[in-house]
Each structure stands twice: as structure tokens, then as C-alpha cells.
Design an enzyme around this catalytic site. Sequence first.
Site, PDB file in Angstrom:
ATOM      1  N   ILE A 118      -3.565  -0.134  -3.216  1.00  0.00           N
ATOM      2  CA  ILE A 118      -3.934  -1.553  -3.219  1.00  0.00           C
ATOM      3  C   ILE A 118      -5.402  -1.605  -2.815  1.00  0.00           C
ATOM      4  O   ILE A 118      -5.744  -1.573  -1.627  1.00  0.00           O
ATOM      5  CB  ILE A 118      -3.088  -2.401  -2.248  1.00  0.00           C
ATOM      6  N   ASP A 119      -6.268  -1.658  -3.789  1.00  0.00           N
ATOM      7  CA  ASP A 119      -7.701  -1.774  -3.516  1.00  0.00           C
ATOM      8  C   ASP A 119      -8.010  -3.258  -3.332  1.00  0.00           C
ATOM      9  O   ASP A 119      -7.827  -4.058  -4.250  1.00  0.00           O
ATOM     10  CB  ASP A 119      -8.494  -1.209  -4.691  1.00  0.00           C
ATOM     11  N   ASP A 167       0.836  -1.209   0.000  1.00  0.00           N
ATOM     12  CA  ASP A 167       0.000   0.000   0.000  1.00  0.00           C
ATOM     13  C   ASP A 167       0.864   1.251   0.000  1.00  0.00           C
ATOM     14  O   ASP A 167       0.667   2.172  -0.797  1.00  0.00           O
ATOM     15  CB  ASP A 167      -0.905   0.017   1.242  1.00  0.00           C
ATOM     16  N   ASP A 187     -12.271   4.320  -4.159  1.00  0.00           N
ATOM     17  CA  ASP A 187     -12.855   2.988  -4.306  1.00  0.00           C
ATOM     18  C   ASP A 187     -13.797   2.881  -5.499  1.00  0.00           C
ATOM     19  O   ASP A 187     -14.271   1.783  -5.802  1.00  0.00           O
ATOM     20  CB  ASP A 187     -13.632   2.604  -3.043  1.00  0.00           C
ATOM     21  N   GLU A 238      -5.397   7.071  -0.705  1.00  0.00           N
ATOM     22  CA  GLU A 238      -5.934   6.496   0.532  1.00  0.00           C
ATOM     23  C   GLU A 238      -5.014   6.638   1.732  1.00  0.00           C
ATOM     24  O   GLU A 238      -5.457   6.936   2.843  1.00  0.00           O
ATOM     25  CB  GLU A 238      -6.249   5.021   0.323  1.00  0.00           C
ATOM     26  N   THR A 268      -7.061  -4.778   0.012  1.00  0.00           N
ATOM     27  CA  THR A 268      -5.877  -5.171   0.771  1.00  0.00           C
ATOM     28  C   THR A 268      -6.035  -6.567   1.374  1.00  0.00           C
ATOM     29  O   THR A 268      -5.088  -7.351   1.394  1.00  0.00           O
ATOM     30  CB  THR A 268      -5.587  -4.143   1.884  1.00  0.00           C
ATOM     31  N   ASP A 297      -6.064   4.507  -5.439  1.00  0.00           N
ATOM     32  CA  ASP A 297      -6.124   3.487  -4.392  1.00  0.00           C
ATOM     33  C   ASP A 297      -4.949   2.559  -4.660  1.00  0.00           C
ATOM     34  O   ASP A 297      -4.952   1.802  -5.628  1.00  0.00           O
ATOM     35  CB  ASP A 297      -7.434   2.707  -4.446  1.00  0.00           C
TER      36      ASP A 297
END
Length: 328
Positions: free
Chosen positions: A125-126, A47, A272, A70, A128, A123
Amino acid sequence: MFTITDERTRVALEIVTAAGEMAREIQASMAVLKTTKPDLSPVTVADYAVQALAANKLGDHFPGEGLVAEETSEHLAGAPDVLDAVTEFVAHRIPGARPADIIDWIDRGAGSGTEGRTYWVLDPIDGTKGYLRGGQYVVALALIEAGQVRLGVLGCPNLGDDCQPAMGRGRLVVAVRGQGAWQGPPDASDTFEPVRTSLQTDACQARLLRSYEAGHTNVGQIDALARALQIKTEPVLMDSQAKSAVLAAGHAEIMLRLLSPDRPDYREKIWDQAAGSIIIEEAGGKISDMGGKPLDFRTGRRLENNRGVVATNGVLHEKVLAALAEIV
């Protein structure tokens, strides 16, 4: 055939491609050291590393454009092992990167989404939790101009060939407003192929997508909607905006993110939904909130004017909204 005609699209594809490669490298090395944010969601090395990499590249190419992302560096101060790991991976791609640089690049993502007319949404790492369990996740990058998403890229490292809802060698999906939606291999080395939503008009034949994590939606209402529409198949559970890529490619007809009974006042974060929304629309689908209102990206870091998300292949949208209105 999809042709890259502008610098923003080229740079966005390069960033997401590099980020996906790095995320896979981190995962393969077992470097999933994690800390915990106040909302109890896991934050991995990936992330932070992806956000730092993307912020640096966007700043180099488009220094006058903002970034809404994020993560923040707040919890890295108490996790030196995580910061060192992030720095090591980023330095492989940005030689000379130091921990102080990492923190600075991550915190470039603190934009509100309301200042200026043009900004990027990331984002890193959408999905996670999907990343941690070896499931679906994406790197999601979008460009917003005057409140409208103009460009979206999803790097889906684990998605099946042709955006099938299964594990595979990965897909890169891109949409530019007015130019359609396209998919190709994760390194973007081959010709992109167009993606189009399903033409299914029979609701009982629809394939439904929902979040893998039950706490992210309202499973009871989704089940009630499936009964009302007489949908015959079980919902497909997937993490992240990989669901948007699957819907856009015609492998599902309905995607729902309803309000969890534990969080009735929840509002979606723009990272998101931004990239996935334009990909669905440019593929011929429709996306709105639960009441049918378009997603409003003019209200900052959250979709303050929207409740939940409903996406369909387009032809089933009004039927789904009507059935949903009888349930919620």
C-alpha cells in the site's frame, strides 16, 4: 493495443488486480486496525494482507525469484487482532491460510535486492496515510533484472478516469520495457489504452505534482522552483505513485520529491519508485535524481546513489534540472 505476451506480465496484473480488490474490501469493512512501526508510519491490515497475498502468488509462479517488499512481520507478534484480521482477508483468496503462513509470506519480502539477477519489488500500500484518509494510494509491483526495471504495474483504486488526478473508479497502469505504458480499468477486463506524457514545452504552463505530506519533500524548494520557472498554477498534492500514473498520462508535466530539511540524508526506498519509474519512461517522460543521475536500482533496498527524485514529461527535464541546480 497492449497484448500480454509473457507470464510475468500476466501474473503481475492478476496480483495487483486482486490486491486492489482486497484493499478496497478492507477499507469498506472499516478494518483499518493499525499498529505503529518505529518510524511512526501507520501500518494497516491492508499493508500486511496485500504483501502476504502477493508473496504467496509470486512464490507459486516464480519460486526462484526474490522479493523486496516494504513490510516485515516483526510487529504482528504484538498485535494478534491485526494478524487475525489479515489472516481472515487473505484466507478468502487463499483457502486454508493460517497465521503462521501469513507471517512466512510477509517475511519473504526481506530480500536485499542485491542477491541474484532477477527479483520483484512490492509496495503493498503505497500512500498508507492516503489510504487511511480515503485519498490516493496504489499497489505497486515491479520486476528488476540486472539492475534495470523491466516491468511495472500500479493498481490505483481511487484514481480518476484516464488517470485524471482526481477521485474515480480506479485505474490499472502497466509498462513493459520497450512496449510502452498502458492504462485500463481496475479489473483489467477491457482493452488497455496507451498513455503518453504531455507535449507541453512552456515551463510556465507546467502542472506540478508533489507529495500530499509536506514532510516527505522540501516544500520551500518546490515553491522556489515554481517561481523560477514562472509556473502559474498551484502544485497538485497527491499521495503515492499515483502521481507517476498522472504524469505518464499527460495530466501533469513535473513531479518532484526533494529532500526534506528534516531528513537531508534520506534515500528513497526502491519500492517507492520502481514501478512508477518505468511507467513514466515508457510513456515518454524522464526520471532522475535531483542532479540528473538515472535512478540506480543496483544498491539494495534503497537508492543509495541518488538524492531525491525529479520526473517530467521529458521535454522539460533539462530546464527543470537547471532551475533546481540554482536553488538547492
